[in-house]
Design a protein around this motif. Structure first.
Motif, PDB file in Angstrom:
ATOM      1  N   LEU A   1     -27.359  31.435  25.247  1.00 38.46           N
ATOM      2  CA  LEU A   1     -26.592  30.459  26.061  1.00 38.46           C
ATOM      3  C   LEU A   1     -26.163  29.110  25.414  1.00 38.46           C
ATOM      4  N   HIS A   2     -27.252  29.043  24.582  1.00 41.75           N
ATOM      5  CA  HIS A   2     -26.954  27.709  23.678  1.00 41.75           C
ATOM      6  C   HIS A   2     -25.680  27.909  22.857  1.00 41.75           C
ATOM      7  N   ALA A   3     -25.809  29.119  22.032  1.00 41.04           N
ATOM      8  CA  ALA A   3     -24.739  29.409  21.168  1.00 41.04           C
ATOM      9  C   ALA A   3     -23.322  29.171  21.677  1.00 41.04           C
TER      10      ALA A   3
ATOM     11  N   SER B   1     -36.945  17.681  19.752  1.00 41.69           N
ATOM     12  CA  SER B   1     -35.322  17.889  20.050  1.00 41.69           C
ATOM     13  C   SER B   1     -34.706  18.062  21.282  1.00 41.69           C
ATOM     14  N   LEU B   2     -35.509  18.661  22.455  1.00 39.60           N
ATOM     15  CA  LEU B   2     -35.004  18.680  23.525  1.00 39.60           C
ATOM     16  C   LEU B   2     -35.051  17.260  24.154  1.00 39.60           C
ATOM     17  N   VAL B   3     -36.156  16.658  24.201  1.00 42.81           N
ATOM     18  CA  VAL B   3     -35.979  15.154  24.695  1.00 42.81           C
ATOM     19  C   VAL B   3     -35.197  14.365  24.055  1.00 42.81           C
ATOM     20  N   GLY B   4     -35.057  14.449  22.929  1.00 42.34           N
ATOM     21  CA  GLY B   4     -33.853  13.511  22.013  1.00 42.34           C
ATOM     22  C   GLY B   4     -32.645  13.794  22.391  1.00 42.34           C
ATOM     23  N   CYS B   5     -32.387  15.131  22.866  1.00 43.67           N
ATOM     24  CA  CYS B   5     -31.003  15.472  23.259  1.00 43.67           C
ATOM     25  C   CYS B   5     -30.831  15.068  24.738  1.00 43.67           C
ATOM     26  N   VAL B   6     -31.812  15.489  25.606  1.00 47.69           N
ATOM     27  CA  VAL B   6     -31.506  15.348  26.918  1.00 47.69           C
ATOM     28  C   VAL B   6     -31.741  14.026  27.565  1.00 47.69           C
TER      29      VAL B   6
ATOM     30  N   PRO C   1     -30.275  11.006  26.295  1.00 51.31           N
ATOM     31  CA  PRO C   1     -29.216  10.349  26.272  1.00 51.31           C
ATOM     32  C   PRO C   1     -28.394  10.919  27.127  1.00 51.31           C
ATOM     33  N   ARG C   2     -28.158  12.464  27.246  1.00 47.10           N
ATOM     34  CA  ARG C   2     -27.336  13.067  28.090  1.00 47.10           C
ATOM     35  C   ARG C   2     -27.715  12.688  29.637  1.00 47.10           C
ATOM     36  N   THR C   3     -28.856  12.298  29.882  1.00 46.06           N
ATOM     37  CA  THR C   3     -29.420  11.811  31.419  1.00 46.06           C
ATOM     38  C   THR C   3     -28.451  10.425  31.504  1.00 46.06           C
TER      39      THR C   3
ATOM     40  N   GLY D   1     -28.203  20.149  36.961  1.00 45.73           N
ATOM     41  CA  GLY D   1     -29.065  21.429  36.929  1.00 45.73           C
ATOM     42  C   GLY D   1     -29.546  21.771  35.484  1.00 45.73           C
ATOM     43  N   ASN D   2     -28.637  21.448  34.469  1.00 42.81           N
ATOM     44  CA  ASN D   2     -28.887  21.391  33.390  1.00 42.81           C
ATOM     45  C   ASN D   2     -30.003  20.518  32.899  1.00 42.81           C
ATOM     46  N   LEU D   3     -29.912  19.034  33.185  1.00 41.14           N
ATOM     47  CA  LEU D   3     -31.036  18.353  32.897  1.00 41.14           C
ATOM     48  C   LEU D   3     -32.229  18.657  33.467  1.00 41.14           C
TER      49      LEU D   3
ATOM     50  N   PHE E   1     -33.306  21.631  34.427  1.00 41.76           N
ATOM     51  CA  PHE E   1     -33.786  22.646  33.782  1.00 41.76           C
ATOM     52  C   PHE E   1     -34.658  22.359  32.485  1.00 41.76           C
ATOM     53  N   HIS E   2     -33.890  21.364  31.534  1.00 37.68           N
ATOM     54  CA  HIS E   2     -34.672  21.008  30.395  1.00 37.68           C
ATOM     55  C   HIS E   2     -35.845  20.177  30.630  1.00 37.68           C
ATOM     56  N   PHE E   3     -35.763  19.311  31.576  1.00 40.41           N
ATOM     57  CA  PHE E   3     -36.969  18.588  31.845  1.00 40.41           C
ATOM     58  C   PHE E   3     -38.078  19.405  32.623  1.00 40.41           C
TER      59      PHE E   3
ATOM     60  N   LEU F   1     -28.543  26.179  39.259  1.00 45.72           N
ATOM     61  CA  LEU F   1     -27.248  25.155  39.498  1.00 45.72           C
ATOM     62  C   LEU F   1     -26.411  25.285  38.133  1.00 45.72           C
ATOM     63  N   THR F   2     -26.846  25.041  37.058  1.00 49.45           N
ATOM     64  CA  THR F   2     -26.157  24.970  35.803  1.00 49.45           C
ATOM     65  C   THR F   2     -25.301  26.016  35.534  1.00 49.45           C
ATOM     66  N   LEU F   3     -25.868  27.256  35.986  1.00 51.15           N
ATOM     67  CA  LEU F   3     -25.092  28.541  35.623  1.00 51.15           C
ATOM     68  C   LEU F   3     -24.229  28.835  36.558  1.00 51.15           C
TER      69      LEU F   3
HETATM   70  C1  HEM Z   1     -37.485  25.009  24.942  1.00 49.47           C
HETATM   71  C2  HEM Z   1     -36.179  24.883  24.219  1.00 49.47           C
HETATM   72  C3  HEM Z   1     -34.807  25.383  25.063  1.00 49.47           C
HETATM   73  C4  HEM Z   1     -34.599  26.164  26.084  1.00 49.47           C
HETATM   74  C5  HEM Z   1     -35.368  27.465  26.395  1.00 49.47           C
HETATM   75  C6  HEM Z   1     -33.307  25.961  26.316  1.00 49.47           C
HETATM   76  C7  HEM Z   1     -32.276  26.715  27.223  1.00 49.47           C
HETATM   77  C8  HEM Z   1     -31.107  26.343  27.624  1.00 49.47           C
HETATM   78  C9  HEM Z   1     -30.280  27.258  28.518  1.00 49.47           C
HETATM   79  C10 HEM Z   1     -30.816  28.585  29.148  1.00 49.47           C
HETATM   80  C11 HEM Z   1     -29.133  26.885  28.696  1.00 49.47           C
HETATM   81  C12 HEM Z   1     -28.017  27.241  29.598  1.00 49.47           C
HETATM   82  C13 HEM Z   1     -27.389  26.591  30.576  1.00 49.47           C
HETATM   83  C14 HEM Z   1     -26.095  26.494  30.533  1.00 49.47           C
HETATM   84  O1  HEM Z   1     -25.601  27.570  29.787  1.00 49.47           O
HETATM   85  O2  HEM Z   1     -25.542  25.819  30.967  1.00 49.47           O
HETATM   86  C15 HEM Z   1     -29.223  25.627  28.105  1.00 49.47           C
HETATM   87  C16 HEM Z   1     -28.199  24.436  27.929  1.00 49.47           C
HETATM   88  C17 HEM Z   1     -28.213  23.537  27.114  1.00 49.47           C
HETATM   89  N1  HEM Z   1     -29.148  23.118  26.220  1.00 49.47           N
HETATM   90 FE1  HEM Z   1     -31.019  23.819  25.902  1.00 49.47          FE
HETATM   91  N2  HEM Z   1     -32.776  24.720  25.771  1.00 49.47           N
HETATM   92  C18 HEM Z   1     -33.828  24.266  24.925  1.00 49.47           C
HETATM   93  C19 HEM Z   1     -33.680  23.073  24.024  1.00 49.47           C
HETATM   94  C20 HEM Z   1     -32.673  22.485  24.019  1.00 49.47           C
HETATM   95  C21 HEM Z   1     -32.464  21.315  23.186  1.00 49.47           C
HETATM   96  C22 HEM Z   1     -33.549  21.000  22.002  1.00 49.47           C
HETATM   97  C23 HEM Z   1     -31.147  20.881  23.371  1.00 49.47           C
HETATM   98  C24 HEM Z   1     -30.592  19.752  22.374  1.00 49.47           C
HETATM   99  C25 HEM Z   1     -30.493  19.645  21.116  1.00 49.47           C
HETATM  100  C26 HEM Z   1     -30.728  21.633  24.516  1.00 49.47           C
HETATM  101  C27 HEM Z   1     -29.252  21.193  24.841  1.00 49.47           C
HETATM  102  C28 HEM Z   1     -28.822  21.893  25.696  1.00 49.47           C
HETATM  103  C29 HEM Z   1     -27.492  21.555  26.210  1.00 49.47           C
HETATM  104  C30 HEM Z   1     -26.477  20.291  25.940  1.00 49.47           C
HETATM  105  C31 HEM Z   1     -26.928  22.517  27.090  1.00 49.47           C
HETATM  106  C32 HEM Z   1     -25.671  22.731  27.979  1.00 49.47           C
HETATM  107  C33 HEM Z   1     -24.647  23.132  27.511  1.00 49.47           C
HETATM  108  C34 HEM Z   1     -23.614  23.179  28.401  1.00 49.47           C
HETATM  109  O3  HEM Z   1     -22.839  22.338  28.428  1.00 49.47           O
HETATM  110  O4  HEM Z   1     -23.496  24.070  28.976  1.00 49.47           O
HETATM  111  N3  HEM Z   1     -31.529  22.519  24.693  1.00 49.47           N
HETATM  112  N4  HEM Z   1     -30.474  25.424  27.395  1.00 49.47           N
END
Ligand code: HEM
Lengths: 336, 539
Positions: A292-294, B107-112, B114-116, B185-187, B189-191, B473-475
């Motif tokens: 999903l990320h890719a 990486s996740l926190v650093g990414c999410v 600012p997006r928040t 939803g995306n935020l 999820f990551h938080f 939500l996000t999907l």
């Molecule tokens: C534990 C690690 C992580 C998991 C399991 C994970 C999982 C996911 C999943 C399943 C989605 C899909 C939701 C969608 O398609 O909208 C998603 C979206 C996303 N993730 Fe992560 N993530 C992780 C870490 C990160 C990190 C480190 C970043 C930033 C560098 C990140 C940034 C994003 C962003 C920006 C999206 C949204 C993409 C969009 O716009 O659709 N995630 N993540």
């Protein structure tokens, strides 16, 4: 507790379903053979019908005329194509086989008087049914995808065949560890997710075939698409279909893993113990998260993400067959 | 961050080589941070995490099965030290595994984060104004109508509001956007993943788990000495174990007796009398495999069971020097169980017995168990006399007999064959040479109970549920923008342009544009055509 007679009926229904699936496969193969040569041409005709004379395909008039003779005008503008009839019959047969297989699942359920998810025979039987049902949903909504039965039905047959032979287990009561309401929740989610991921992987694989053919065509490496590629719908549509299925299934898989963790907490006192089964469920989850990320990462192509989806499905299959049969763990419930 | 923002549109970016800018140390740091928090790095780390998990499922792990680890090391003396050096027997507690997931979470926190902030501002702000050239949007269409631009725009606004778009109007245009919850939803999820990780960490630091073997009729008090094995978290003080106790009144196992899966376990049940804290009224609890006992924040689970035949041993003087159940360890599915009896009080020499317990033998069929239930039990024992070696201060397992200073009791003094003592319940065997006698005087069962406290599991559950909700939500929510522009044309007719922009895959924005055109146009004139000039759309 266990009704042997019903278990036998379940097995007989499964064998009947296999026979009908085989017939359906032959139908799809016929459809595929007649479609493979003509589908692209038919599509050109369809384009002509809507766009009007002088459309992009006019130059290939020879082929177009041949196709036009094979297909009635109305059928073409309908979005139909040669082989549609055979595909239709095959789909009807698939539906019949699906009903028989569902009957087999229900008979097994009645025989053991519990959800039929206690061992690998039962899981595989149910998953194969889910796969067939999922395909039918797609095929009945979009006729142009019916021919894909030629790829899906063998997978269904393979799973069903394995389930009634090497994986077969006599009908029996559950071992204590499986006696829990969470069995229903967790295993149902996992099985539906497995069937759905299988369908997604199939679309990803077919997309890769089509995409490669398109690419080589464009580069002039081949003069015309190969047999399989010609059969396939447009690459983009399969890619989107794969994405939709995988995106739908990912939360379900997440749920299955979490339900499993809650159950494990209830049965073994820890929700996560890095048992091999748990490890591979986690790996599958991470790989699909990467998928999903890719899709959302700039610079990643559909091709790259399709490969990730296939890798994800590979880890799922390894968890199912490899871990159940080869690796020893707490989840030794294969029943084989 | 740069490419995470762009990720909301789907134009593939030429990957290109990573350029390291010539910057000072601060610049370098900032550059490194940006790399770490980029989507590409997240992807890479996700792959690494999957890869790093694999060896732990193929090699035995200490945390799961320490005995399998020692077996493996004995069988593979060459590679094992190297595997051990790099924590391959403790993969999930290894530094490299931790490094992978910690980097991923940073990486996740650093990414999410600012997006928040961005999303917060977007939520409170308004949809962006209509771009100058609507026809260049991916989905765009236009038609002419005789209505005035104002009337068309007003209807467009109403229609969009009716479809729950957020709408803003300007000079000759309407801009709208919908599906903000997707990013929410995306935020979430990551938080939630972060919350989950904290729950897991808290549980393993502040929790404790242990295993105790209890024989029917015996008790267990929750103190360190009563455990066979106990592993506290780094921050857990074993002195603070809650002072509950219980007695195992009865343990019942039933097995499949029918022809299919004969001998497979069917039910396990343990009746406990529990005292929650000293002085509390005892309560009766039945524990099953999927029904643990909850007591004072601890959970008590059934994890194993076996037989404990009771033996009564008399020594040469005829005194009872041993009379208690002996837990025997199961060796196979039919509960052939290994027993060790140590009788240090026997005189003139200490006595020991080793042998096997068979829950169901077939009379005349020899020492083989045919069924795990105790239908026709029998034990076969060898006897030893001499020094049990218990007095040298070295602690020894109760399940093994050190025969170094013991002599096997022979069947006949003259020939060398060791004595084999077959015993059924109630039977007594008198040892040769006046050494004494042994009686198989009763049969109990034992169970191993796992006792665990995990203070982080509720938090982990909150994280997990939050993750699922966020994912849904996000999907499933689709984010898209729709714009309408209406201008008076040269011939007096009004030219209406409608355009849409998908913010994610499978957005269905075509349908939105279609619906709006249908609502506004006098008759439909043209299809919204997919437009592939997406490139200059990014804001
Ligand atoms: C534990 C690690 C992580 C998991 C399991 C994970 C999982 C996911 C999943 C399943 C989605 C899909 C939701 C969608 O398609 O909208 C998603 C979206 C996303 N993730 Fe992560 N993530 C992780 C870490 C990160 C990190 C480190 C970043 C930033 C560098 C990140 C940034 C994003 C962003 C920006 C999206 C949204 C993409 C969009 O716009 O659709 N995630 N993540």
């Amino acid at each position: 507790m266990v009704d042997e007679g019903l278990a036998k009926i379940s097995l007989e229904l499964a064998y009947s379903a296999m026979a009908v699936y085989t017939a359906a496969f032959i139908g799809y193969a016929v459809a595929a053979a007649s479609t493979a040569g003509k589908r692209d041409d038919a599509r050109v005709r369809a384009d002509l019908a809507t766009v009007g004379a002088g459309g992009p395909g006019a130059a290939e008039s020879g082929a177009v005329v041949a196709a036009a003779e094979a297909v009635p005008e109305t059928a073409v503008s309908d979005g139909r194509f040669p082989g549609q009839k055979a595909a239709g019959i095959a789909t009807a047969l698939t539906l019949l086989a699906f009903v028989l297989e569902l009957g087999s699942v229900l008979a097994r359920t009645a025989s053991v008087q519990r959800v039929p998810w206690g061992n690998m025979h039962e899981f595989t039987l149910t998953t194969s049914t889910v796969l067939a049902g999922g395909f039918l949903i797609v095929a009945l909504r979009d006729r142009s995808k019916q021919v894909l039965g030629v790829f899906v039905v063998p997978c269904v047959l393979l799973a069903l065949g394995l389930s009634v032979t090497v994986l077969y287990a006599e009908a029996a009561e559950l071992i204590p560890a499986l006696k829990s309401g969470w069995l229903v929740v967790h295993v149902m989610a996992a099985m539906i997710a497995t069937g759905a991921f299988a369908l997604g992987a199939l679309f990803s694989a077919l997309f890769l075939v089509k995409e490669r053919s398109d690419r080589r065509l464009a580069a002039g490496e081949i003069a015309e698409p190969g047999r399989v590629a010609r059969l396939l719908p447009e690459a983009g549509s399969m890619d989107r279909m794969a994405y939709r299925i995988n995106a739908f299934t990912f939360p379900l898989w997440t749920f299955a893993v979490i339900a499993g963790a809650i159950w494990a907490e209830n049965a073994w006192g820890r929700y996560w113990g890095w048992d091999p089964k748990e490890v591979w469920a986690f790996i599958t989850w991470v790989v699909y998260a990467a998928y999903l990320h890719a899709r959302a990462t700039a610079g990643w192509t559909s091709r790259g993400s399709a490969w990730i989806a296939l890798a994800g499905f590979g880890t799922l299959m390894f968890n199912y067959f490899g871990v159940n049969l080869l690796v020893n763990g707490l989840h030794s419930y294969s029943g084989v | 961050m740069a490419d995470t923002l762009e990720s909301t549109t789907f134009e593939p970016e030429p990957a290109g080589p990573v350029r390291v800018p010539a910057l000072g140390p601060v610049g370098m740091l900032r550059w490194a941070w940006r790399q770490l928090t980029s989507m590409r790095t997240a992807l890479l780390l996700l792959f690494l995490l999957a890869l790093a998990s694999v060896p732990g499922s193929l090699l035995p792990q200490r945390g799961v099965n320490p005995i399998a680890v020692s077996d493996y090391k004995a069988a593979n003396p060459g590679v094992s030290p190297w595997l051990d050096r790099f924590s391959f027997f403790d993969v999930y507690a290894s530094p490299w595994f931790a490094a992978t997931y910690l980097l991923l979470f940073i990486s996740l926190v650093g990414c999410v984060l600012p997006r928040t902030g961005q999303h917060w501002r977007a939520m409170r702000g308004q949809p962006p104004a209509a771009p100058r050239n609507l026809s260049r949007l991916p989905v765009a269409t236009s038609f002419e109508t005789s209505e005035s631009p104002e009337a068309v725009l007003e209807r467009a606004e109403r229609s969009l509001r009716g479809s729950r778009f957020r709408v803003v109007t300007g000079d000759g245009w309407v801009a709208s956007e919908k599906g903000y919850l997707r990013e929410t939803g995306n935020l979430i999820f990551h938080f939630s993943l972060v919350v989950l990780l904290i729950g897991v960490a808290w549980g393993s630091l502040g929790g404790v788990k242990g295993v105790a073997l209890v024989v029917e009729g015996e008790g267990f008090a929750n103190t360190v000495t009563q455990y066979d094995q106990v592993t506290p978290g780094l921050a857990y003080d074993l002195g603070s174990l809650a002072p509950f106790s219980f007695t195992l009144d009865d343990f019942r196992a039933t097995y499949e007796a029918g022809p299919v899966q004969t001998g497979a376990a069917r039910t396990f049940e343990a009746d406990l009398t529990v005292i929650d804290e000293p002085g509390a009224t005892p309560r009766q609890v039945t524990v099953q495999v999927n029904k643990p006992l909850n007591v004072e924040g601890f959970k008590v689970f059934l994890v194993g069971h076996g037989y404990a035949p009771t033996f009564t041993v008399r020594d040469a003087r005829g005194r009872v020097v041993f009379d208690q159940p002996v837990p025997c360890l199961p060796q196979d599915g039919n509960f052939t169980s290994q027993c060790v009896i140590k009788v240090p009080d026997a005189r003139p020499t200490q006595l020991g017995f080793t042998g096997f317990f068979f829950p169901t033998v077939i009379d005349g069929g020899g020492p083989v168990s045919y069924f795990p239930g105790a239908e026709n039990p029998e034990v076969y024992l060898n006897a030893w006399s001499g020094d049990l070696g218990l007095d040298d201060g070295i602690s020894r397992s109760v399940y093994t007999l050190d025969t170094e200073k013991l002599a096997a009791v022979k069947a006949k003094a003259s020939d060398g064959a060791p004595l084999v003592v077959p015993l059924k319940p109630g039977q007594t065997f008198t040892l040769p040479d006046g050494l004494g006698s042994i009686t198989f005087s009763g049969l109990q069962e034992w169970t191993t109970l796992s006792v665990a406290r995990d203070p982080g599991k509720e938090l982990a559950l909150v994280g997990a549920v939050g993750a699922i909700l966020g994912l849904l939500l996000t999907l499933f929510i689709r984010r898209r923008r729709v714009w309408v522009r209406a201008t008076s044309g040269a011939d007096g007719a009004t030219v209406v342009e409608v355009a849409g922009l998908a913010k994610n895959e499978a957005s269905g924005v075509e349908a939105d544009v279609d619906a709006l055109v249908l609502a506004l146009a006098p008759t439909r004139t043209s299809e919204p055509e997919p437009n592939d000039r997406e490139s200059d759309l990014r804001e």
